[in-house]
Design a protein around this motif. Structure first.
Motif: not given
Length: 187
Positions: A83-89, A121-130, A179-187
């Motif tokens: 829930s906190m993640r969803q609110v922040l995103v 905030t853009e990075q937070l959205v990318k983290l959420n997608d990953a 895994w997340l670092l790899y995913e986030l660098e790819e985007k």
């Protein structure tokens, strides 16, 4: 003061018992507010989201359904972190709706301690997608990241909530971070 039997409270609260729901919230509120303060501390000074608002929004997301279905503390913490993640995103997406800058400063993700979400905030959205992708690939690792990152739990606390050993939690944490670092660098 005698601590209320939290297990019984979760069961009553999940069945919709209003007094139990209020008691559960009053017991967890200080911890959730401390986590929210930590999240928002890293935000810029012109941030309009306050810790109380973050906790209240997360709580509203938790109780907005007719079937709360909290099985136990573990389940509640997992849902609270989500829930906190969803609110922040949601907040990050709203703030990014008008500004899309290619010159945004990159901040490193997922440090060893990882007490705070990214400031950008853009990075937070990318983290959420990953993380959404990770939930499909490795649900336990995604839960671990949610609990560590969005609920602020330690490795030991996370291991207890997920009912795994601390060594397994550390391994999962390392793999999930890579895994997340790899995913986030790819985007």
């Amino acid at each position: 003061m005698i601590k209320p039997d939290l297990a019984a409270l979760f069961v009553k609260a999940s069945s919709g018992d209003k007094p139990s729901l209020d008691t559960v919230f009053s017991v967890v509120y200080p911890a959730l507010k401390k986590i929210a303060r930590g999240y928002l501390y890293s935000e810029s000074r012109n941030n309009t989201l306050q810790p109380t608002a973050l906790v209240n929004e997360a709580y509203l997301k938790l109780v907005s359904t007719d079937d709360l279905g909290w099985e136990d503390r573990k389940h509640f913490l997992t849902l609270a972190a989500r829930s906190m993640r969803q609110v922040l995103v949601d907040y990050a997406r709203a703030r990014n709706a008008d500004k899309r800058g290619a010159d945004a400063e990159k901040i490193p993700y997922l440090t060893e301690q990882m007490p705070l979400p990214p400031c950008d905030t853009e990075q937070l959205v990318k983290l959420n997608d990953a993380l959404a992708t990770l939930e499909n690939v490795a649900p336990r690792q995604a839960s671990l990241v949610n609990l560590r990152y969005f609920a602020g739990l330690s490795i030991e606390e996370t291991a207890e909530v997920l009912d795994i050993s601390p060594a397994t939690a550390k391994r999962d944490w390392s793999v999930a971070r890579l895994w997340l670092l790899y995913e986030l660098e790819e985007k």
